[in-house]
Design a protein around this motif. Structure first.
Motif: not given
Ligand SMILES: [Zn+2]
Length: 244
Positions: A166-171, A176-178, A184-187
């Motif tokens: 798990l490394l990314y975060f999308s508001v 979180v995103l792996c 899969s998220a623009d932000d």
């Protein structure tokens, strides 16, 4: 319309001038959540309703209360805690105004939320002694959003469900995103494994133990403000504040 005399404990989150000499006080109370009440004649010299109804005061208030009315009526108010340390410094007041704006704009009237009130009170207490005000406010916002039903998903990828890398975060996706799913998220924002685990701990820990964390507070603060705006659907929340 039934009007009852009620005694509540409430935090003053805002006030507006009303008619010639009165104020409308926005309170966040333990029993009813947000309510608005008229303090009649409060701006007249010598009014009994002066000190206890200033912003950020925690007070015991006796009200004529009716759920059918938008505005309640303050009968008496007694100061419990003025949170006076906040007035020592402009930055403290600015920090406190994030707490009060969230309570005022992020909640509906007559929606009690004691956990949110206690979180706000402990945050106001901690502001004057905070080593890192942005981190404290980020933690307040993320916890507050959780208490309002918008807890960020931090234990699995919101796109594929994986619990690994798990490394990314999308508001916008609310969590979180792996490593496989940043697109899969623009932000999506890279937080790294360490940043994600800091986020997880911040949500679990009580406010007074936050100083242990070494997360990047600028990034965390920015994300938490965006998270609040997006999930409460208030695009201009905190928009009128200068940078902290
Ligand atoms: Zn994934």
């Amino acid at each position: 319309m039934e009007k009852k005399l009620k005694r509540v404990r409430g935090l003053v989150v805002n006030k507006y001038p009303y008619r010639e000499s009165s104020d409308v006080i926005v309170l966040f109370t333990d029993e009813y959540g947000k309510i608005k009440a008229v303090a009649k004649g409060r701006r007249k010299p010598g009014s009994r309703l002066g000190a206890a109804l200033e912003n950020f005061c925690l007070s015991e208030i006796v009200l004529y209360l009716s759920r059918d009315r938008e505005l309640q009526i303050v009968k008496e108010a007694q100061l419990l805690d003025p949170h006076g340390e906040l007035t020592r410094n402009y930055k403290f007041l600015l920090g406190a105004s994030y707490v009060s704006e969230l309570l005022e704009r992020g909640t509906e009237v007559f929606s009690p939320n004691r956990a949110l009130l206690e979180l706000a009170l402990s945050s106001l207490k901690l502001i004057p002694e905070a080593v890192d005000l942005k981190k404290l406010l980020a933690a307040f916002l993320l916890k507050a959003l959780s208490y309002l039903g918008h807890m960020p998903v931090l234990d699995r990828c919101v796109a594929c469900g994986s619990r690994e890398k798990l490394l990314y975060f999308s508001v916008e996706k609310g969590g979180v995103l792996c490593a496989n799913c940043p697109k899969s998220a623009d932000d999506s924002v890279m937080l790294g494994a360490r940043g994600i685990s800091e986020l997880q701990r911040i949500l679990k820990m009580p406010m007074d133990r936050l100083n242990r964390f070494k997360a990047d507070s600028d990034l965390l603060f920015d994300l938490s403000v965006k998270f609040a705006r997006h999930h409460l659907e208030i695009p201009d929340l905190f928009a009128r504040k200068v940078d902290i």
